[in-house]
Design a protein around this motif. Structure first.
Motif, PDB file in Angstrom:
ATOM      1  N   ILE A 166       0.817  -1.211   0.000  1.00 33.35           N
ATOM      2  CA  ILE A 166       0.000   0.000   0.000  1.00 33.35           C
ATOM      3  C   ILE A 166       0.856   1.269   0.000  1.00 33.35           C
ATOM      4  O   ILE A 166       0.536   2.255  -0.674  1.00 33.35           O
ATOM      5  N   HIS A 167       1.985   1.227   0.729  1.00 36.53           N
ATOM      6  CA  HIS A 167       2.697   2.480   1.010  1.00 36.53           C
ATOM      7  C   HIS A 167       4.094   2.591   0.386  1.00 36.53           C
ATOM      8  O   HIS A 167       4.744   3.629   0.573  1.00 36.53           O
ATOM      9  N   TYR A 168       4.565   1.588  -0.336  1.00 38.40           N
ATOM     10  CA  TYR A 168       5.968   1.646  -0.783  1.00 38.40           C
ATOM     11  C   TYR A 168       6.241   2.830  -1.696  1.00 38.40           C
ATOM     12  O   TYR A 168       7.318   3.444  -1.647  1.00 38.40           O
ATOM     13  N   ARG A 169       5.276   3.208  -2.545  1.00 31.81           N
ATOM     14  CA  ARG A 169       5.506   4.338  -3.450  1.00 31.81           C
ATOM     15  C   ARG A 169       5.621   5.642  -2.671  1.00 31.81           C
ATOM     16  O   ARG A 169       6.469   6.492  -2.974  1.00 31.81           O
ATOM     17  N   LYS A 170       4.771   5.802  -1.636  1.00 30.51           N
ATOM     18  CA  LYS A 170       4.838   7.017  -0.824  1.00 30.51           C
ATOM     19  C   LYS A 170       6.160   7.107  -0.075  1.00 30.51           C
ATOM     20  O   LYS A 170       6.609   8.204   0.272  1.00 30.51           O
ATOM     21  N   MET A 171       6.774   5.951   0.187  1.00 35.32           N
ATOM     22  CA  MET A 171       8.040   5.932   0.915  1.00 35.32           C
ATOM     23  C   MET A 171       9.235   6.177   0.006  1.00 35.32           C
ATOM     24  O   MET A 171      10.363   6.253   0.476  1.00 35.32           O
ATOM     25  N   GLY A 172       8.994   6.287  -1.292  1.00 33.97           N
ATOM     26  CA  GLY A 172      10.081   6.562  -2.231  1.00 33.97           C
ATOM     27  C   GLY A 172      10.729   5.314  -2.805  1.00 33.97           C
ATOM     28  O   GLY A 172      11.835   5.391  -3.337  1.00 33.97           O
TER      29      GLY A 172
END
Length: 234
Positions: A23-29
């Motif tokens: 869910i969040h890997y893209r937001k984490m860069g």
């Protein structure tokens, strides 16, 4: 302390970390390749292999060992992966740790929660101004707007409590900021922090006012007017 406990849960595999990563890997860069490398490292760790080689990880992917080694180096440099050293039978052993990744996920979730809370708080504040203007039947003056802000920022009253005090002022027939300020002062002095406590306190106050004015009402004729309750006489 809670953060440390949650990280321990992550390490034990008791939370669906791959789902959080998905869910969040893209937001984490992270890009897709870095995400998959971390996912494979996580899988190796769960199976008891603490320091998989680039060859072993690359065998499960469509990248070469050289590419995998470069990705691992980038993940370490960017604080998503950590290499730990320990002594075992007199020899130095290395192992991967995903603790930095869990910390980044937690920080991201905490930041998102804070942002949502701030947005909700802003919506409540904007709604509060609208409720006051609707009740007063006019736009608020700059002084009144400043008073509303002071109640929240300096006196630390929640918008819900301020709205409850407004309702209490309406019931008392005293729709002005000085009266509402006195109500909030009394509530804070008496430790009133929730709507339920405020409603109970208001009911007791009005009951006392009614009892105190009962003898006077027996000597006067009924006028048809609704009695008001004066918080300023506290």
């Amino acid at each position: 302390m809670k953060k440390k406990i949650m990280i321990q849960w992550f390490e034990q595999g008791s939370i669906a970390i791959p789902k959080l990563l998905m869910i969040h890997y893209r937001k984490m860069g992270l890009n897709e390749i870095e995400f998959m490398v971390l996912l494979h490292v996580h899988t190796f760790l769960e199976s008891g292999k603490t320091f998989p080689t680039p060859d072993e990880i690359a065998d499960r992917m469509t990248i070469s060992s050289v590419q995998c080694m470069e990705v691992l180096r980038t993940l370490v440099q960017n604080g998503f992966l950590m290499i730990e050293g320990s002594q075992k039978d007199g020899a130095l052993c290395e192992s991967y740790s995903l603790q930095p990744l869990w910390e980044k996920i937690l920080q991201l979730l905490m930041n998102e929660t804070i942002s949502e809370e701030l947005e909700m708080q802003q919506q409540l504040e904007n709604s509060l101004y609208s409720i006051f203007e609707q009740e007063f039947g006019r736009p608020l003056s700059p002084f009144e707007c400043e008073t509303l802000t002071m109640w929240q920022d300096q006196d630390h009253h929640t918008p819900v409590i301020i709205q409850t005090a407004l309702r209490e002022a309406v019931l008392s027939g005293k729709l002005n900021f000085r009266y509402i300020d006195r109500i909030l002062f009394e509530w804070k002095k008496n430790g009133i922090k929730t709507v339920e406590q405020a409603q109970q306190y208001g009911q007791k106050f009005r009951a006392n006012q009614t009892r105190n004015s009962a003898p006077m009402r027996q000597e006067t004729k009924y006028t048809g007017k609704v009695p008001f309750y004066n918080w300023l006489e506290q």
